[in-house]
Design a protein around this motif. Structure first.
Motif, mmCIF file in Angstrom:
data_model
loop_
_atom_site.group_PDB
_atom_site.id
_atom_site.type_symbol
_atom_site.label_atom_id
_atom_site.label_comp_id
_atom_site.label_asym_id
_atom_site.label_seq_id
_atom_site.Cartn_x
_atom_site.Cartn_y
_atom_site.Cartn_z
ATOM 1 N N PRO A 181 0.699 -1.251 0.115
ATOM 2 C CA PRO A 181 0.086 0.143 0.128
ATOM 3 C C PRO A 181 0.755 1.267 -0.024
ATOM 4 O O PRO A 181 0.337 2.506 -0.139
ATOM 5 N N GLU A 182 2.190 1.240 0.274
ATOM 6 C CA GLU A 182 3.089 2.491 0.384
ATOM 7 C C GLU A 182 3.315 2.723 -1.083
ATOM 8 O O GLU A 182 4.150 3.786 -1.318
ATOM 9 N N ARG A 183 3.293 1.878 -2.117
ATOM 10 C CA ARG A 183 3.563 2.167 -3.474
ATOM 11 C C ARG A 183 2.317 2.784 -4.340
ATOM 12 O O ARG A 183 1.234 2.486 -3.922
ATOM 13 N N ALA A 184 2.595 3.630 -5.109
ATOM 14 C CA ALA A 184 1.728 4.132 -6.008
ATOM 15 C C ALA A 184 1.666 3.701 -7.300
ATOM 16 O O ALA A 184 2.816 3.331 -7.892
ATOM 17 N N VAL A 185 0.578 3.634 -7.854
ATOM 18 C CA VAL A 185 0.247 2.929 -9.186
ATOM 19 C C VAL A 185 0.072 4.000 -10.409
ATOM 20 O O VAL A 185 -0.859 4.989 -10.031
ATOM 21 N N SER A 186 0.807 4.247 -11.336
ATOM 22 C CA SER A 186 0.456 5.107 -12.299
ATOM 23 C C SER A 186 -0.807 4.601 -13.207
ATOM 24 O O SER A 186 -0.906 3.441 -13.430
ATOM 25 N N GLY A 187 -1.479 5.460 -13.940
ATOM 26 C CA GLY A 187 -2.612 4.919 -14.890
ATOM 27 C C GLY A 187 -1.978 4.227 -15.883
ATOM 28 O O GLY A 187 -1.179 4.337 -16.508
ATOM 29 N N GLY A 188 -3.035 3.389 -16.378
ATOM 30 C CA GLY A 188 -2.823 2.428 -17.359
ATOM 31 C C GLY A 188 -3.577 1.216 -17.339
ATOM 32 O O GLY A 188 -4.517 0.965 -16.844
ATOM 33 N N LEU A 189 -3.500 0.279 -18.498
ATOM 34 C CA LEU A 189 -4.147 -0.875 -18.599
ATOM 35 C C LEU A 189 -3.772 -2.140 -17.664
ATOM 36 O O LEU A 189 -2.525 -1.956 -17.357
ATOM 37 N N ALA A 190 -4.719 -2.716 -17.072
ATOM 38 C CA ALA A 190 -4.370 -3.998 -16.276
ATOM 39 C C ALA A 190 -5.232 -4.876 -16.572
ATOM 40 O O ALA A 190 -6.565 -4.905 -16.721
ATOM 41 N N PRO A 191 -4.701 -6.227 -16.741
ATOM 42 C CA PRO A 191 -5.431 -7.421 -16.782
ATOM 43 C C PRO A 191 -6.452 -8.049 -15.850
ATOM 44 O O PRO A 191 -5.952 -7.793 -14.686
ATOM 45 N N ALA A 192 -7.478 -8.262 -15.917
ATOM 46 C CA ALA A 192 -8.550 -8.800 -14.785
ATOM 47 C C ALA A 192 -8.634 -10.523 -15.052
ATOM 48 O O ALA A 192 -9.363 -10.784 -15.921
ATOM 49 N N PHE A 193 -7.591 -11.284 -14.545
ATOM 50 C CA PHE A 193 -7.675 -12.641 -15.065
ATOM 51 C C PHE A 193 -9.062 -13.234 -14.864
ATOM 52 O O PHE A 193 -9.727 -12.922 -14.150
ATOM 53 N N GLY A 194 -8.932 -14.617 -15.287
ATOM 54 C CA GLY A 194 -10.133 -15.453 -15.433
ATOM 55 C C GLY A 194 -11.242 -15.309 -14.454
ATOM 56 O O GLY A 194 -10.919 -15.403 -13.392
ATOM 57 N N HIS A 195 -12.475 -15.540 -15.032
ATOM 58 C CA HIS A 195 -13.644 -15.595 -14.010
ATOM 59 C C HIS A 195 -14.825 -16.457 -14.545
ATOM 60 O O HIS A 195 -14.754 -16.755 -15.780
ATOM 61 N N GLY A 196 -15.653 -16.945 -13.544
ATOM 62 C CA GLY A 196 -16.935 -17.414 -13.942
ATOM 63 C C GLY A 196 -17.967 -16.565 -13.620
ATOM 64 O O GLY A 196 -17.988 -15.855 -12.727
ATOM 65 N N MET A 197 -19.210 -16.558 -14.409
ATOM 66 C CA MET A 197 -20.359 -15.874 -14.163
ATOM 67 C C MET A 197 -21.666 -16.670 -13.907
ATOM 68 O O MET A 197 -21.653 -17.569 -15.024
ATOM 69 N N LEU A 198 -22.564 -16.525 -13.189
ATOM 70 C CA LEU A 198 -23.795 -17.301 -13.141
ATOM 71 C C LEU A 198 -24.954 -16.206 -13.173
ATOM 72 O O LEU A 198 -24.763 -15.162 -12.383
ATOM 73 N N ASP A 199 -25.882 -16.122 -14.099
ATOM 74 C CA ASP A 199 -26.796 -15.242 -14.310
ATOM 75 C C ASP A 199 -27.907 -15.670 -14.706
ATOM 76 O O ASP A 199 -28.065 -16.773 -15.524
ATOM 77 N N ALA A 200 -29.093 -15.610 -13.845
ATOM 78 C CA ALA A 200 -30.689 -16.176 -13.677
ATOM 79 C C ALA A 200 -31.359 -15.028 -13.581
ATOM 80 O O ALA A 200 -31.343 -14.035 -12.865
ATOM 81 N N GLY A 201 -32.489 -15.270 -14.137
ATOM 82 C CA GLY A 201 -33.544 -14.225 -14.167
ATOM 83 C C GLY A 201 -35.057 -14.665 -14.807
ATOM 84 O O GLY A 201 -35.108 -15.857 -15.069
ATOM 85 N N TYR A 202 -35.869 -13.750 -14.873
ATOM 86 C CA TYR A 202 -37.104 -13.889 -15.540
ATOM 87 C C TYR A 202 -37.392 -13.070 -16.905
ATOM 88 O O TYR A 202 -36.839 -11.991 -17.070
ATOM 89 N N MET A 203 -37.985 -13.821 -17.790
ATOM 90 C CA MET A 203 -38.404 -13.338 -19.091
ATOM 91 C C MET A 203 -39.689 -12.540 -19.007
ATOM 92 O O MET A 203 -40.601 -13.203 -18.906
ATOM 93 N N ILE A 204 -39.516 -11.066 -18.903
ATOM 94 C CA ILE A 204 -40.800 -10.393 -18.747
ATOM 95 C C ILE A 204 -41.601 -10.355 -19.952
ATOM 96 O O ILE A 204 -42.784 -10.755 -20.040
ATOM 97 N N THR A 205 -40.676 -10.041 -20.992
ATOM 98 C CA THR A 205 -41.618 -10.301 -22.340
ATOM 99 C C THR A 205 -40.589 -10.905 -23.171
ATOM 100 O O THR A 205 -39.718 -11.352 -22.970
ATOM 101 N N ASP A 206 -40.775 -11.103 -24.700
ATOM 102 C CA ASP A 206 -40.102 -11.724 -25.551
ATOM 103 C C ASP A 206 -38.711 -10.906 -25.576
ATOM 104 O O ASP A 206 -37.593 -11.560 -25.801
ATOM 105 N N ASN A 207 -38.737 -9.485 -25.455
ATOM 106 C CA ASN A 207 -37.742 -8.661 -25.502
ATOM 107 C C ASN A 207 -36.926 -8.402 -24.169
ATOM 108 O O ASN A 207 -35.731 -8.086 -24.215
ATOM 109 N N ALA A 208 -37.639 -8.347 -23.062
ATOM 110 C CA ALA A 208 -37.375 -7.684 -21.923
ATOM 111 C C ALA A 208 -37.055 -8.950 -21.009
ATOM 112 O O ALA A 208 -37.913 -9.562 -20.455
ATOM 113 N N HIS A 209 -35.803 -9.035 -20.415
ATOM 114 C CA HIS A 209 -35.338 -9.983 -19.428
ATOM 115 C C HIS A 209 -34.605 -9.287 -18.378
ATOM 116 O O HIS A 209 -33.746 -8.374 -18.382
ATOM 117 N N LEU A 210 -35.058 -9.755 -17.040
ATOM 118 C CA LEU A 210 -34.489 -9.053 -15.888
ATOM 119 C C LEU A 210 -33.981 -10.205 -14.948
ATOM 120 O O LEU A 210 -34.728 -11.180 -14.597
#
Length: 508
Positions: A314-343
Motif C-alpha cells: 500500500p505504500e507504493r503508488a500506481v500510475s494510470g494504465g491498462l491492467a488485466p483482470a484474469f479469468g472468472h466465472g459468471m452465473l446469471d439467472a432471471g425472469y423473461m418479462i416479455t419476448d424482448n425484456a429480461h431481468l
C-alpha cells in the motif's frame, strides 16, 4: 311501346351512371395507396443509400404489409420486393432469401428488374433462379390471375411466402396445385423463432386448384415464422413442396403481439371461435413458452486504472494504465418479462492465481493489506473477488436463429486487476538478495539498480454500474450459445473493466 323503350333506356343510363359514381371512391383510394407505396419505396431507398439498413428494411416491410392489406398487386409492389431483396442481402448475404423476394416480385410484375446501380453477381444469380421458378405469363386472358400468396397458372405446385405478418393476428398461407397433379392432402409445417420442432397443420381446399390455412394468432408472436409446405398423394409420397425442413421459408412478424387481444377472443384463427367465456388462457413470458433463463459463462477481463495503491504494497503508488483482470466465472439467472425484456441477477467470481504472501514485509501487513483481503468473496471463503448485481437485457434484433441484445446493470463487489511491480533485488547492503526476489530473474538497470518483478493487485470497488451487449445462437429448444460483453465502472475506488464472456444460456 315507345314510351316503355324510353323508360328502359333512361333506367339503364341511371344505373350505369350510379355504378360509375360508386366506382370513383375505390379508384381514388387505390391511387392514393399507390402514391403512398411509391413514397415509402423512395424513403426506404434513400435510407439504404446512406447505410441505414435497418430503417430501410422496416419501411419496405411496412409498405408490403400495406399493399397486402389493401389487396394491391402492381409494378410498385414488385419494386418493393426487389428493394427488400437488395436490403436483406446487404444485411445477411443470403442468396436463397433474395431469390424468395424476387419470386414474390415477379408474381406482381414479371418485367421487374434489379436497378443497375444495385446489381452484383449474387443478386443477378438469385433473380435468374427466380425467373426459372416463376413462368413468364403468356397473356392476360389466357392465365388465371394469382390471389393472395399463391402463384396461379404456372402448371406446377407453387407458393409465395408473405413478406410480413402482423403479430397477434392469424397468418394465412395459400398454395396452388395444378389440376393434373394427383394431390391427396397438403400440409404446412411451421415453427416460431427459437424453436426446433415444426407443428403440422393441414391446408384445406378453397377451390379446384387452391389450398389455404391460417396459422393461429397465438402462434404469430415472434420476430419470424419459419415454415415449409408439402403436398402428398394417397400413398403418402411427397409430390410437391415449397421450402424444406432444412431450408424453410420465412415471414417477418411486425409489431408486438397484443396478449389481451388474444384473451378477448379477437384475432384468432379459423375454428377457434371468439367464445366470450371468462377463462383467460395463460400467456407465456416469451413466444416459446419459456419464463426463466439461467446463463453460465466464463471469460476474462481487461481494465483501466487511473491510479491506486497495490493491495500488498500500500505504500507504493500506481500510475494510470491498462491492467488485466484474469479469468472468472459468471452465473446469471432471471425472469423473461416479455419476448424482448429480461431481468435477472448475476454473480461473478474472479479466480485468484497463486501468490506467495509469506515474504511480504511486515510493514505491508497492516489493515487493508492483501493478506487481510485475499478471501474477499463476500465471506464465502473463495480466494479471489466477486461481483453481485442486477442486469436488464433488451433483445432488439432477431435474425433467423440469431438474437442480439443490449444490457445495463449495477451492483456491489470488487474486480482484481493484476500488476507487475519492480522490487529492488538486493537489501540495503547491496549484496543480500531480497526475500521477495528469491527465485526470480534479476533485471540489471544502471539507472535504478538491479530489480525483480513481483506480482500485486489493485482492487477497485465496492459499487459498480455497467452497460453491455451480446448475442445468442439457439442449439436446442432450451439451450443457446451465448457471447456477452460487459463494461463496468467501479467506485469509490475507481476503475474501469471490460469483460468478455462465452458460455451457455438455458431457458425453461
Amino acid at each position: 311501346m315507345k314510351r316503355l323503350t324510353r323508360l328502359t333506356f333512361v333506367a339503364l343510363m341511371m344505373a350505369a351512371s350510379g355504378t360509375a359514381v360508386m366506382s370513383v371512391p375505390s379508384v381514388a383510394v387505390a391511387q392514393d395507396t399507390e402514391s403512398k407505396l411509391e413514397g415509402m419505396l423512395k424513403q426506404a431507398t434513400e435510407d439504404y443509400d446512406v447505410l441505414m439498413i435497418g430503417d430501410a428494411k422496416n419501411k419496405l416491410q411496412n409498405a408490403i404489409g400495406l399493399a397486402q392489406s389493401e389487396g394491391i398487386s402492381s409494378p410498385v409492389v414488385a419494386e418493393l420486393y426487389v428493394m427488400l431483396a437488395i436490403v436483406e442481402f446487404a444485411e445477411g448475404r443470403d442468396e436463397a432469401k433474395a431469390k424468395e423476394r424476387f419470386v414474390s416480385a415477379l408474381g406482381h410484375d414479371y418485367d421487374v428488374s434489379i436497378p443497375p446501380h444495385y446489381k452484383n453477381p449474387s443478386l443477378e444469380k438469385a433473380m435468374a433462379q427466380a425467373r426459372q421458378q416463376v413462368p413468364e405469363p403468356k397473356d392476360d386472358s389466357g392465365s388465371e390471375q394469382g390471389q393472395g400468396n399463391a402463384q396461379a397458372g404456372s402448371g406446377k405446385f407453387e407458393h409465395t411466402p408473405p413478406a410480413t405478418a402482423k403479430a397477434g393476428e392469424p397468418l394465412e398461407l395459400e398454395a396452388f396445385v395444378p389440376a393434373d397433379m394427383p394431390v391427396y392432402r397438403v400440409f404446412v409445417l411451421h415453427r416460431r423463432f427459437g424453436e426446433n420442432e415444426f407443428e403440422k397443420l393441414e391446408m384445406k381446399p378453397t377451390g379446384t386448384t387452391r389450398f389455404a390455412v391460417e396459422i393461429p394468432a397465438e402462434q404469430v408472436r415472434t420476430s419470424q415464422i419459419e415454415y415449409y409446405i408439402e403436398a402428398v398423394d394417397r400413398a403418402g409420397n411427397v409430390i410437391g413442396q415449397a421450402g424444406t425442413q432444412t431450408s424453410p421459408m420465412n415471414t417477418t412478424v411486425l409489431g408486438s403481439s397484443d396478449d389481451q387481444k388474444v384473451v378477448d377472443g379477437q384475432g384468432k384463427g379459423k375454428g377457434q371461435g371468439g367464445g366470450g367465456g371468462t377463462e383467460e388462457p395463460e400467456v407465456p413470458a416469451d413466444a416459446s413458452g419459456h419464463k426463466v433463463y439461467v446463463m453460465v459463462t466464463g471469460g476474462s477481463g481487461l481494465g483501466f486504472l487511473p491510479g491506486g495503491n497495490p493491495t500488498a504494497h500500500p505504500e507504493r503508488a500506481v500510475s494510470g494504465g491498462l491492467a488485466p483482470a484474469f479469468g472468472h466465472g459468471m452465473l446469471d439467472a432471471g425472469y423473461m418479462i416479455t419476448d424482448n425484456a429480461h431481468l435477472g441477477m448475476y454473480f461473478r467470481w474472479q479466480f485468484s492465481p497463486p501468490q506467495d504472501f509469506s515474504r511480504i514485509p511486515a510493514e505491508s501487513k497492516g489493515g487493508n493489506s492483501f493478506l487481510d483481503t485475499k478471501d474477499e468473496c463476500f465471506g464465502l471463503g473463495m480466494p479471489g473477488d466477486c461481483l453481485l448485481g442486477f442486469k436488464y437485457r433488451w433483445f432488439f434484433k432477431d435474425i433467423s436463429r440469431f438474437r442480439m441484445y443490449s444490457s445495463t446493470g449495477a451492483g456491489i463487489g470488487r474486480v482484481r486487476h493484476w500488476l507487475r511491480l519492480k522490487e529492488s533485488y538486493y537489501l540495503e547492503d547491496g549484496q543480500t538478495p531480497a526475500p521477495q526476489c528469491e527465485g526470480k530473474d534479476r533485471v540489471e538497470d544502471p539507472v535504478v539498480g538491479d530489480f525483480c518483478y513481483v506480482r500485486d493487485t489493485v482492487r477497485p470497488g465496492w459499487a459498480h454500474f455497467g452497460v453491455g451487449a451480446g448475442a445468442m445462437w439457439p442449439v436446442h429448444e432450451n439451450v443457446e450459445l451465448a457471447a456477452d460483453g460487459y463494461l463496468i465502472v467501479l467506485v469509490p475506488e475507481t476503475g474501469i473493466n471490460f469483460d468478455l464472456n462465452l458460455g451457455l444460456n438455458f431457458r425453461f
